[in-house]
Design a protein around this motif. Structure first.
Motif, PDB file in Angstrom:
ATOM      1  N   ARG A 124      -6.805  -2.216  12.833  1.00 14.12           N
ATOM      2  CA  ARG A 124      -5.070  -2.321  13.278  1.00 14.12           C
ATOM      3  C   ARG A 124      -4.261  -2.389  12.695  1.00 14.12           C
ATOM      4  N   VAL A 125      -4.742  -2.616  11.783  1.00  9.14           N
ATOM      5  CA  VAL A 125      -3.909  -3.261  10.781  1.00  9.14           C
ATOM      6  C   VAL A 125      -3.270  -2.304   9.704  1.00  9.14           C
ATOM      7  N   SER A 126      -4.699  -2.261   9.073  1.00 17.18           N
ATOM      8  CA  SER A 126      -4.994  -1.220   7.545  1.00 17.18           C
ATOM      9  C   SER A 126      -3.459  -0.008   7.938  1.00 17.18           C
ATOM     10  N   PRO A 127      -3.682   1.033   9.025  1.00 18.34           N
ATOM     11  CA  PRO A 127      -2.319   2.048   8.715  1.00 18.34           C
ATOM     12  C   PRO A 127      -0.976   1.449   8.744  1.00 18.34           C
ATOM     13  N   ILE A 128      -0.817   0.286   9.004  1.00 20.10           N
ATOM     14  CA  ILE A 128       0.500  -0.440   9.892  1.00 20.10           C
ATOM     15  C   ILE A 128       1.071  -1.592   7.994  1.00 20.10           C
ATOM     16  N   ALA A 129      -0.102  -1.420   7.203  1.00 15.56           N
ATOM     17  CA  ALA A 129      -0.530  -2.286   6.061  1.00 15.56           C
ATOM     18  C   ALA A 129       1.270  -2.891   5.456  1.00 15.56           C
ATOM     19  N   ALA A 130       1.933  -1.342   5.417  1.00 17.09           N
ATOM     20  CA  ALA A 130       3.145  -1.407   4.448  1.00 17.09           C
ATOM     21  C   ALA A 130       4.274  -2.580   5.991  1.00 17.09           C
ATOM     22  N   ASP A 131       4.460  -1.676   6.347  1.00 13.19           N
ATOM     23  CA  ASP A 131       4.992  -2.576   7.501  1.00 13.19           C
ATOM     24  C   ASP A 131       4.703  -4.076   8.081  1.00 13.19           C
ATOM     25  N   LEU A 132       3.746  -4.743   7.730  1.00  6.87           N
ATOM     26  CA  LEU A 132       3.414  -5.816   8.006  1.00  6.87           C
ATOM     27  C   LEU A 132       3.401  -6.507   6.654  1.00  6.87           C
ATOM     28  N   LEU A 133       4.394  -5.946   5.615  1.00  4.58           N
ATOM     29  CA  LEU A 133       4.301  -6.835   4.666  1.00  4.58           C
ATOM     30  C   LEU A 133       5.471  -8.248   4.734  1.00  4.58           C
ATOM     31  N   ASN A 134       6.315  -8.066   5.291  1.00  4.50           N
ATOM     32  CA  ASN A 134       7.750  -8.191   5.538  1.00  4.50           C
ATOM     33  C   ASN A 134       7.551  -9.432   6.965  1.00  4.50           C
ATOM     34  N   TYR A 135       6.032  -9.385   7.125  1.00  5.53           N
ATOM     35  CA  TYR A 135       5.863 -10.397   8.406  1.00  5.53           C
ATOM     36  C   TYR A 135       5.022 -11.534   7.639  1.00  5.53           C
ATOM     37  N   GLY A 136       4.569 -10.900   6.714  1.00  2.92           N
ATOM     38  CA  GLY A 136       3.878 -11.740   5.779  1.00  2.92           C
ATOM     39  C   GLY A 136       1.734 -11.127   5.942  1.00  2.92           C
TER      40      GLY A 136
END
Length: 231
Positions: A124-136
């Motif tokens: 689940r996190v791999s496809p949205i890795a770029a979006d999650l950068l801002n969340y740590g």
């Protein structure tokens, strides 16, 4: 390994020693020489199988609890951040998927369940890795999660693989022992009847040929002695 297999292997080695020790006497039957060579080869192959089976550790080198704890630490960290991300993006399905209870991750899930959850989390996190950068959730953290998953999967699957490998080697050993038994019973034993007039020599061979199953050893010794005394 079964005690009966070990006992037969010991008996086979005794026969080989007897044949080797009496090579000169047995030269009157040249074919026994080739049979002795086959017996030596089969015994060597059996010993190699037993050695390989014995080299398989009965316990895995990895520690499941330690490896699991390391996985849970990363899973818990990622889950907490992902829970916030799900809330901020109003992703209800993602929110419902997440387990952000440390006690649940530590104690309520079985090994396979925590592994499955961690794998799904990574998916689940791999496809949205770029979006999650801002969340740590950094790329390094995602890589660490992947590594911990692989390590834990190796540790929990290793025992099953070792058990399967040991079982296969033990089965091959039993087949090899049966092959030796067939060689002795159907080929070497009949030829040794040529020496039945030489009671001392014949008894020595029969003694080497005894199946040394502890439960029946005394009965077999008595039977062999009676057989020889009647010759």
């Amino acid at each position: 390994m079964k005690k009966s297999i070990t006992a037969k292997r010991n008996a086979h080695y005794q026969v080989l020693q007897f044949l080797t020790k009496n090579t000169d006497k047995l030269m009157v039957i040249p074919v026994i020489g080739s049979m002795q060579t086959r017996l030596l080869q089969l015994i060597s192959e059996t010993n190699e199988l037993v050695k390989n089976a014995g080299s398989i550790p009965s316990k895995t080198a990895g520690n499941k609890n330690i490896t699991r704890a390391e996985l849970v630490e990363v899973v818990f960290k990622v889950s907490n951040v992902l829970k916030v991300f799900a809330y901020m993006t109003k992703n209800e399905n993602l929110s419902n998927f997440i387990i952000n209870s440390k006690s649940a991750l530590d104690y309520e899930l079985r090994h396979q369940e925590i592994l499955n959850y961690a794998k799904n989390l990574l998916d689940r996190v791999s496809p949205i890795a770029a979006d999650l950068l801002n969340y740590g959730i950094s790329e390094d953290l995602i890589t660490e999660l992947s590594t911990e998953i692989s390590d834990f999967e190796t540790v929990i699957s290793e025992p099953r693989e070792l058990i399967s490998e040991r079982k296969t080697l033990n089965e091959l050993t039993e087949e090899k022992v049966d092959e030796i038994q067939t060689l002795l019973s159907n080929e070497i034993d009949p030829l040794m009847e040529i020496f039945n007039e030489d009671k001392e020599f014949y008894l020595a061979y029969k003694t080497a040929r005894m199946i040394v199953d502890p439960a029946s050893r005394k009965r077999e010794v008595a039977a062999e002695n009676n057989s020889v005394s009647e010759i």
